[in-house]
Design an enzyme around this catalytic site. Structure first.
Site: not given
Length: 327
Positions: A12-13, A95, A134, A166, A207-208, A228-229
């Site tokens: 989720p972003m 977050c 999360k 994360h 993460g990563g 993620g991104r």
């Protein structure tokens, strides 16, 4: 393994995993678990713009991530999303943004495991959709295996079956959300410690992780991987996801995906959604290939209403043709 809905997921972003991005990704991968942006339970309860009613307008495995700070709101929201077609309700306990922290939810909830437990119970009493959490591996000075273990223990006591971790701590003061995704060092060993300590739980690592190969590698130690991104930067990488992770062969071109997305977009343009919002998910569809610059230039013209969104179909075909010729 194939029955694990969390085997491969996209994180989720905020300002990224909106309805339109999720529908684009669903055209690319039928089986990857997609998450909404975090939605505050108060926004669900007081939904004046009818936003929540369309959030689940996406086929396949979809999870709703909520931001919540107290059990009463969780209970009220649960009565609403219990009627949705989400396959998972995820509570954000990771977050680090100032807005989230000031609202007393997100990563700061790691210091209040009992409150998180009460929210879990409130949701479960009003909704049959599975609940997940999360979180981060710690926050600020709470950076120990024991702190995370105590937090996960409370989740376990509430019969949470899946946690997404994360593998960085959250630093609530002094770092921006972007910096919190890059500056705190990755510590996969702590996530492995949690998996060993709670082997009956599904532990998903985040993460990563920037490629499908990375994601597959982590399945040696964890029950699933979350990207993620990198998913926003290169959504087309997920064209191989169904084959690699779910043993399902899907052969479709970018051109076909874009045409299918344009059919989808026409529905939402008729409902008043802007061209700018609808073309945002398409910007990186030709990531790293010849023609990417031209593609983005034309999308910018569409965003500025200089040309119609339908015009990109021909350009997509031309760029796809260049890719085939180059190969």
């Amino acid at each position: 393994m194939l029955n694990n809905i969390n085997l491969l997921s996209i994180a989720p972003m905020m300002d990224r995993t909106d309805l339109h991005f999720r529908n684009l990704l669903r055209l690319i991968s039928k089986n990857t678990l997609l998450y909404t942006e975090m939605i505050n339970t108060n926004a669900i309860i007081h939904d004046q713009n009818n936003r929540f009613n369309i959030e689940s307008d996406c086929k396949g495995p979809i999870a709703l991530q909520i931001g919540c700070s107290e059990p009463n709101s969780a209970a009220k929201a649960a009565k609403i999303f219990s009627k949705s077609n989400f396959q998972e309700i995820n509570i954000n306990c990771g977050c680090p943004s100032n807005k989230v922290v000031n609202g007393n939810f997100g990563a700061c909830l790691m210091k209040e495991p009992k409150k998180v437990g009460d929210m879990i119970e409130a949701i479960k009493e009003n909704c049959d959709i599975p609940v997940t959490i999360k979180t981060r591996i710690g926050l600020d000075n709470y950076d120990t295996d024991q702190f995370l273990e105590e937090f996960i223990s409370e989740l376990d006591n509430k019969n949470i079956a899946t946690v997404i971790i994360h593998a960085r701590i959250a630093i609530l003061k002094g770092l921006s959300p972007h910096e919190n995704r890059t500056i705190p060092p990755i510590n996969y060993e702590r996530v492995k410690f949690i998996k060993k300590s709670f082997n009956h739980m599904k532990v998903i690592v985040n993460g990563g992780i920037n490629t499908l190969n990375d994601a597959k590698y982590f399945l040696q130690d964890f029950d699933g991987s979350m990207i993620g991104r990198a998913a926003w930067d290169n959504p087309w990488m997920f064209s191989n996801a169904d084959n690699i992770f779910f043993n399902k062969s899907i052969n479709i071109s970018r051109y076909e995906i874009i045409n299918n997305y344009l059919e989808y977009a026409s529905k939402y343009i008729s409902l008043g959604h802007t061209q700018r919002r609808l073309i945002r998910p398409l910007f990186n569809m030709f990531y790293g290939v010849q023609g990417s610059k031209l593609w983005k230039q034309q999308l910018n013209d569409i965003a500025n209403n200089k040309i119609d969104i339908s015009s990109i179909s021909d350009l997509a075909y031309q760029i796809e043709d260049m890719i085939v010729d180059a190969a």
